[in-house]
Scaffold this motif. Structure first.
Motif, mmCIF file in Angstrom:
data_model
loop_
_atom_site.group_PDB
_atom_site.id
_atom_site.type_symbol
_atom_site.label_atom_id
_atom_site.label_comp_id
_atom_site.label_asym_id
_atom_site.label_seq_id
_atom_site.Cartn_x
_atom_site.Cartn_y
_atom_site.Cartn_z
ATOM 1 N N PRO A 22 -1.399 -14.099 54.801
ATOM 2 C CA PRO A 22 -1.540 -13.324 53.562
ATOM 3 C C PRO A 22 -1.765 -14.165 52.310
ATOM 4 O O PRO A 22 -2.592 -13.807 51.467
ATOM 5 N N THR A 23 -1.070 -15.295 52.177
ATOM 6 C CA THR A 23 -1.274 -16.130 50.990
ATOM 7 C C THR A 23 -2.671 -16.726 50.989
ATOM 8 O O THR A 23 -3.358 -16.743 49.963
ATOM 9 N N ARG A 24 -3.120 -17.188 52.147
ATOM 10 C CA ARG A 24 -4.461 -17.764 52.238
ATOM 11 C C ARG A 24 -5.515 -16.701 51.933
ATOM 12 O O ARG A 24 -6.507 -16.979 51.256
ATOM 13 N N LYS A 26 -5.102 -14.113 49.969
ATOM 14 C CA LYS A 26 -5.064 -13.918 48.512
ATOM 15 C C LYS A 26 -5.865 -15.009 47.802
ATOM 16 O O LYS A 26 -6.564 -14.736 46.825
ATOM 17 N N VAL A 27 -5.737 -16.242 48.277
ATOM 18 C CA VAL A 27 -6.466 -17.361 47.667
ATOM 19 C C VAL A 27 -7.966 -17.102 47.748
ATOM 20 O O VAL A 27 -8.687 -17.223 46.753
ATOM 21 N N VAL A 28 -8.460 -16.715 48.915
ATOM 22 C CA VAL A 28 -9.899 -16.461 49.070
ATOM 23 C C VAL A 28 -10.325 -15.275 48.205
ATOM 24 O O VAL A 28 -11.362 -15.331 47.540
ATOM 25 N N LEU A 29 -9.527 -14.213 48.205
ATOM 26 C CA LEU A 29 -9.882 -13.034 47.403
ATOM 27 C C LEU A 29 -9.938 -13.372 45.920
ATOM 28 O O LEU A 29 -10.784 -12.843 45.188
ATOM 29 N N THR A 30 -9.066 -14.272 45.472
ATOM 30 C CA THR A 30 -9.086 -14.701 44.076
ATOM 31 C C THR A 30 -10.382 -15.440 43.748
ATOM 32 O O THR A 30 -10.859 -15.385 42.618
ATOM 33 N N CYS A 31 -10.952 -16.079 44.743
ATOM 34 C CA CYS A 31 -12.194 -16.836 44.548
ATOM 35 C C CYS A 31 -13.444 -15.948 44.582
ATOM 36 O O CYS A 31 -14.553 -16.439 44.354
ATOM 37 N N LEU A 32 -13.289 -14.670 44.867
ATOM 38 C CA LEU A 32 -14.440 -13.769 44.931
ATOM 39 C C LEU A 32 -15.120 -13.564 43.580
ATOM 40 O O LEU A 32 -16.325 -13.368 43.512
ATOM 41 N N GLU A 33 -14.348 -13.584 42.515
ATOM 42 C CA GLU A 33 -14.877 -13.292 41.186
ATOM 43 C C GLU A 33 -15.785 -14.379 40.633
ATOM 44 O O GLU A 33 -16.521 -14.153 39.700
ATOM 45 N N GLY A 34 -15.690 -15.561 41.196
ATOM 46 C CA GLY A 34 -16.488 -16.672 40.696
ATOM 47 C C GLY A 34 -15.614 -17.900 40.578
ATOM 48 O O GLY A 34 -14.436 -17.873 40.949
ATOM 49 N N VAL A 38 -7.570 -24.292 40.346
ATOM 50 C CA VAL A 38 -6.399 -24.207 41.219
ATOM 51 C C VAL A 38 -5.211 -23.584 40.491
ATOM 52 O O VAL A 38 -4.517 -22.720 41.034
ATOM 53 N N GLY A 39 -4.960 -24.001 39.263
ATOM 54 C CA GLY A 39 -3.835 -23.453 38.502
ATOM 55 C C GLY A 39 -3.958 -21.958 38.292
ATOM 56 O O GLY A 39 -2.967 -21.221 38.366
ATOM 57 N N ASP A 40 -5.169 -21.497 38.041
ATOM 58 C CA ASP A 40 -5.395 -20.058 37.854
ATOM 59 C C ASP A 40 -5.227 -19.300 39.170
ATOM 60 O O ASP A 40 -4.723 -18.175 39.185
ATOM 61 N N ILE A 41 -5.643 -19.916 40.272
ATOM 62 C CA ILE A 41 -5.438 -19.297 41.588
ATOM 63 C C ILE A 41 -3.941 -19.187 41.861
ATOM 64 O O ILE A 41 -3.454 -18.152 42.326
ATOM 65 N N GLY A 46 0.710 -16.082 42.817
ATOM 66 C CA GLY A 46 2.152 -16.278 42.810
ATOM 67 C C GLY A 46 2.604 -17.412 43.713
ATOM 68 O O GLY A 46 3.786 -17.543 44.018
ATOM 69 N N ALA A 47 1.678 -18.241 44.145
ATOM 70 C CA ALA A 47 1.989 -19.391 45.009
ATOM 71 C C ALA A 47 2.013 -20.663 44.168
ATOM 72 O O ALA A 47 1.437 -20.713 43.081
ATOM 73 N N SER A 48 2.663 -21.683 44.672
ATOM 74 C CA SER A 48 2.701 -22.960 43.958
ATOM 75 C C SER A 48 1.322 -23.630 44.032
ATOM 76 O O SER A 48 0.543 -23.370 44.949
#
Length: 107
Positions: A22-24, A26-34, A38-41, A46-48
């Motif tokens: 699930p965390t991974r 979320k990381v990929v889905l966060t990258c969908l917008e462009g 890393v800090g913004d991801i 909500g991950a370190s």
């Protein structure tokens, strides 16, 4: 449709295994917008930052995301339109209302 070659099946299975975390995911889905840093991801998921960096290394190795260096920061985005389409299609599928079929009703 004929079955893909074994090495292609291995790539597909590995892709879904990576996205099964699930965390991974979320990381990929966060990258969908462009492109996103890393800090913004980390803030969005909500991950370190160290956990996000670890996941990004795995996702880059699997060609699911790519990084572009700008000065001292690296910005990540999904690798290509195939990955973006797969994820957006799965999001749409998950959001669809489920109509129970006869087997679900009979239990």
């Amino acid at each position: 449709m004929p079955l893909p070659e074994d090495h292609h099946l291995t790539v597909i299975a590995e892709t879904y295994r990576l996205l099964g975390d699930p965390t991974r995911l979320k990381v990929v889905l966060t990258c969908l917008e462009g492109p996103i840093a890393v800090g913004d991801i980390a803030r969005a998921t909500g991950a370190s930052q160290s956990l996000v960096s670890h996941h990004l290394r795995l996702l880059r190795a699997a060609r699911l995301v790519r990084g572009t260096r700008r000065n001292k920061q690296v910005f990540y985005e999904v690798e290509d339109h195939h990955i973006a389409s797969m994820l957006t299609d799965m999001l749409a599928h998950a959001a669809e209302e489920h109509e129970p079929d006869e087997d679900d009703i009979r239990g």
